[in-house]
Scaffold this motif. Structure first.
Motif, PDB file in Angstrom:
ATOM      1  N   VAL A 295       0.841  -1.190   0.000  1.00  0.00           N
ATOM      2  CA  VAL A 295       0.000   0.000   0.000  1.00  0.00           C
ATOM      3  C   VAL A 295       0.877   1.241   0.000  1.00  0.00           C
ATOM      4  N   ASP A 296       0.524   2.179  -0.855  1.00  0.00           N
ATOM      5  CA  ASP A 296       1.162   3.497  -0.883  1.00  0.00           C
ATOM      6  C   ASP A 296       0.232   4.473  -0.170  1.00  0.00           C
ATOM      7  N   PHE A 297       0.670   4.990   0.977  1.00  0.00           N
ATOM      8  CA  PHE A 297      -0.123   5.966   1.715  1.00  0.00           C
ATOM      9  C   PHE A 297       0.272   7.403   1.378  1.00  0.00           C
ATOM     10  N   GLY A 298       1.074   7.582   0.345  1.00  0.00           N
ATOM     11  CA  GLY A 298       1.398   8.907  -0.140  1.00  0.00           C
ATOM     12  C   GLY A 298       1.999   9.808   0.925  1.00  0.00           C
TER      13      GLY A 298
ATOM     14  N   GLU B 106      -8.983   5.846  -2.436  1.00  0.00           N
ATOM     15  CA  GLU B 106      -7.964   6.663  -3.097  1.00  0.00           C
ATOM     16  C   GLU B 106      -8.112   8.129  -2.684  1.00  0.00           C
ATOM     17  N   ASN B 107      -6.969   8.788  -2.549  1.00  0.00           N
ATOM     18  CA  ASN B 107      -6.986  10.204  -2.161  1.00  0.00           C
ATOM     19  C   ASN B 107      -5.681  10.840  -2.633  1.00  0.00           C
ATOM     20  N   ASP B 108      -5.777  11.762  -3.562  1.00  0.00           N
ATOM     21  CA  ASP B 108      -4.570  12.396  -4.101  1.00  0.00           C
ATOM     22  C   ASP B 108      -4.281  13.753  -3.453  1.00  0.00           C
ATOM     23  N   ALA B 109      -4.854  13.986  -2.257  1.00  0.00           N
ATOM     24  CA  ALA B 109      -4.582  15.235  -1.546  1.00  0.00           C
ATOM     25  C   ALA B 109      -3.087  15.335  -1.241  1.00  0.00           C
ATOM     26  N   PRO B 110      -2.484  16.513  -1.424  1.00  0.00           N
ATOM     27  CA  PRO B 110      -1.028  16.642  -1.237  1.00  0.00           C
ATOM     28  C   PRO B 110      -0.584  16.676   0.211  1.00  0.00           C
ATOM     29  N   HIS B 111      -1.525  16.892   1.142  1.00  0.00           N
ATOM     30  CA  HIS B 111      -1.157  17.021   2.541  1.00  0.00           C
ATOM     31  C   HIS B 111      -1.798  15.893   3.356  1.00  0.00           C
ATOM     32  N   ALA B 112      -1.118  15.515   4.439  1.00  0.00           N
ATOM     33  CA  ALA B 112      -1.567  14.397   5.253  1.00  0.00           C
ATOM     34  C   ALA B 112      -2.204  14.875   6.551  1.00  0.00           C
ATOM     35  N   ASP B 113      -3.191  14.116   6.986  1.00  0.00           N
ATOM     36  CA  ASP B 113      -3.761  14.306   8.315  1.00  0.00           C
ATOM     37  C   ASP B 113      -2.764  13.742   9.325  1.00  0.00           C
ATOM     38  N   GLU B 114      -2.351  14.551  10.293  1.00  0.00           N
ATOM     39  CA  GLU B 114      -1.287  14.123  11.204  1.00  0.00           C
ATOM     40  C   GLU B 114      -1.671  12.897  12.024  1.00  0.00           C
TER      41      GLU B 114
END
Length: 372
Positions: free
Chosen positions: A272-275, A329-337
């Motif tokens: 899995v890629d969690f980006g 899927e989610n291509d958002a550039p920022h992550a939820d901490e």
């Protein structure tokens, strides 16, 4: 899909079922159709057998370790089981999967608990497979009502000897009603596709070494195996799907999917890629039944970043599963901490775990397996 096994952990599968259900027949079938994989086995609760690729017939007996007094779940504790697992999991044995064939009177839940309590870093729980005799199922339930509890614990149920019952659909329906989301697979003569239980290929290339399958074919049985492939249609007993995504998956969306896996979905494997949630690592996932574990591992410098998953089960809705995964899927550039917290619950680092944490983690895994 090409996969790397990191870290190298050998799945340990518990093969259970009452006397006469066909456990040994199923195990022998797996040995002859292992696809070149090397199977280690603790058989009949009396000894550990290393199934060497060059060993056949009577040669297997030379590597038996006798326990001497019957039921494995009563005769040894988790630390003693580790002694037998160590023999099979040593690197020189090059084992790909270990199968524990329980006695007909064993408590499979105790065997699962012992595996989950194991302190051996080289093994991982590979599932509880319960074999039932379709022709004698109702009589077996009358004599051994505990079979209902065993079925509720199982990750995969093999309904064997269906050719000997007049109403196979009724038996399959009854068995399904007694399981807790387990995959239920029909079989005759213990013939199930090994892909349900383990990878049917060696974890690494073995140059100059014959597999058990090679020896089987050299003995003149190639035609017989071909007949099984085309007549028995082992692949029709289960469904599988491959999911590949170039878009990272959102851990907050994926975890609800994994925590509520549908009935009949037996195995999930892949990466899995969690980006942006962890740009340095991909996550190897190992799920069998209700057991789940993640292993973070660094991305290669030139490696394409994508999610690659294979899902295997019986009676699963593959189109619906693909749709659910696409919804992760989610291509958002920022992550939820806090987004990775759900994933990290299933990441185990033996070198950093304290003894107390290991016991706590084992208890949580047992609760998950028992559906508590």
């Amino acid at each position: 899909m090409t996969q790397r096994s990191t870290p190298q952990q050998i799945p340990v599968v518990v093969l259970a079922g009452f006397l006469g259900s066909g456990k040994t027949t199923l195990l022998n079938h797996l040995l002859h159709r292992s696809g070149g994989s090397r199977i280690g086995a603790i058989v009949n609760d009396f000894g550990a057998i290393e199934i060497d690729a060059m060993a056949v017939a009577g040669a297997l007996g030379d590597s038996t370790v006798s326990l001497g007094n019957g039921c494995l779940c009563c005769a040894v504790d988790a630390s003693e089981l580790d002694v037998y697992l160590e023999r099979l999991a040593r690197p020189s044995a090059r084992i790909d999967v270990i199968v524990i064939e329980a006695s007909g009177l064993a408590e499979p839940g105790e065997l699962v608990r012992m595996i989950l309590a194991s302190e051996h870093p080289g093994i991982v729980y590979g599932g509880l497979v319960e074999v039932v005799d379709a022709a004698e199922f109702e009589e077996t339930r009358a004599r051994h009502p505990e079979i209902d509890r065993h079925l509720a614990l199982a990750d995969l149920v093999v309904v064997n000897k269906l050719d000997r019952t007049s109403d196979p659909d009724r038996v399959l329906g009854l068995v399904r009603s007694l399981t807790d989301r387990a995959a239920v697979v029909p079989a005759t003569y213990g013939r199930v596709d090994p892909e349900l239980l383990f990878e049917c290929r060696p974890s690494e290339e073995r140059v100059g070494q014959l597999s058990f399958d090679d020896l089987h074919r050299q003995d003149g049985d190639a035609g017989h195996d071909a007949h099984i492939d085309h007549v028995d249609h082992l692949h029709t007993a289960y469904d599988s799907l491959s999911f590949v995504s170039e878009v990272p998956l959102d851990p907050r969306r994926l975890m609800p999917f994994l925590d509520s896996r549908p009935e009949g979905l037996y195995r999930i494997k892949g990466y899995v890629d969690f980006g942006p949630h962890d740009p340095a690592n991909r996550y190897s996932v190992h799920a069998v039944g209700r057991f789940l574990r993640f292993y973070p591992e660094p991305w290669g410098p030139a490696e394409a970043r994508r999610t690659q998953l294979v899902l295997i089960g019986s009676g699963i809705d593959t189109a619906a599963l693909v749709k659910e995964l696409e919804g992760c899927e989610n291509d958002a550039p920022h992550a939820d901490e806090r987004g990775m917290w759900g994933v990290l619950r299933y990441v185990q680092d033996p070198e950093e775990q304290t003894g107390e944490e290991a016991v706590e983690g084992m208890d949580q895994a047992v609760d998950a397996v028992e559906g508590a």
